[in-house]
Design a protein around this motif. Structure first.
Motif: not given
Length: 217
Positions: A144, A173, A187
């Motif tokens: 990420y 993100i 996430l």
């Protein structure tokens, strides 16, 4: 002078009585040698056990020293592309307590500074290595690209894990804002796998625009 029958019997009896003593005397060196050998064996076994214990202790010490320190983790975070650390706050300016400065101070062996308007104002806090490791692995392990808005700075609830150096907030993100199409659920799941026990985001009160990942005290 020839011995009489009684004298011969007397000498034979004398020899037979002394025979056990002679046999016992002959065995004594063997018994002594055996005892010495057993003592030597026990004597070498003890140091071997001690050496094994010393080796185990040394291995444990080496494993502990192999774990990255908070300063080393902070330095890695600063060197890692794809982790953006905020240099200001949403509410008011105070660069000394920004997310970036928190990591810079930690990389230099200092505590991270809280903001003067928070519930724990102007305090130096040691950032938790589990939290730092989790932040780093969101990028290096899960891939990420993230933007971190707060660590110990900013204003949070009275008993917030932020003030204990156990939490961070993420606003972006992979280039998208949380709450506006960012893959926040994936996430959040990654944060849990990395050990976070307090994971909040859109759908949780007060977290519609960021993801909060906090580790246990």
């Amino acid at each position: 002078m020839p011995l009489s029958q009684s004298q011969s019997q007397s000498r034979s009896l004398s020899r037979s009585r002394s025979l056990p003593y002679v046999v016992s005397t002959a065995r004594a060196p063997r018994l002594v040698a055996g005892a010495l050998a057993l003592t030597a064996l026990l004597g070498t076994a003890a140091p071997a056990s001690a050496a094994s214990a010393t080796t185990s202790a040394a291995s444990a010490s080496a494993s502990a020293s192999a774990a990255p320190s908070r300063a080393a983790l902070a330095q890695q975070i600063l060197r890692t592309n794809g982790i953006t650390l905020a240099t200001t706050h949403v509410s008011r300016p105070h660069p000394a307590s920004s997310a970036r400065q928190n990591i810079v101070d930690t990389a230099h062996g200092k505590g991270a500074l809280t903001s003067p308007w928070g519930d724990r104002p102007n305090r130096r806090v040691a950032l938790d290595t589990r939290m730092l490791g989790g932040l780093l692995k969101l990028r290096t392990q899960y891939g990420y690209r993230i933007a971190v808005s707060e660590i110990v700075g900013g204003d949070h609830s009275t008993r917030s894990k932020h003030y204990a150096g156990l939490a961070f907030d993420i606003t972006h993100i992979n280039g998208r804002h949380v709450g506006s199409g960012a893959p926040h659920r994936a996430l959040m799941a990654a944060c849990r796998k990395l050990g976070a026990r307090e994971v909040l985001g859109p759908g949780n009160a007060g977290h519609s625009t960021h993801v909060h990942c906090g580790w246990s005290r």
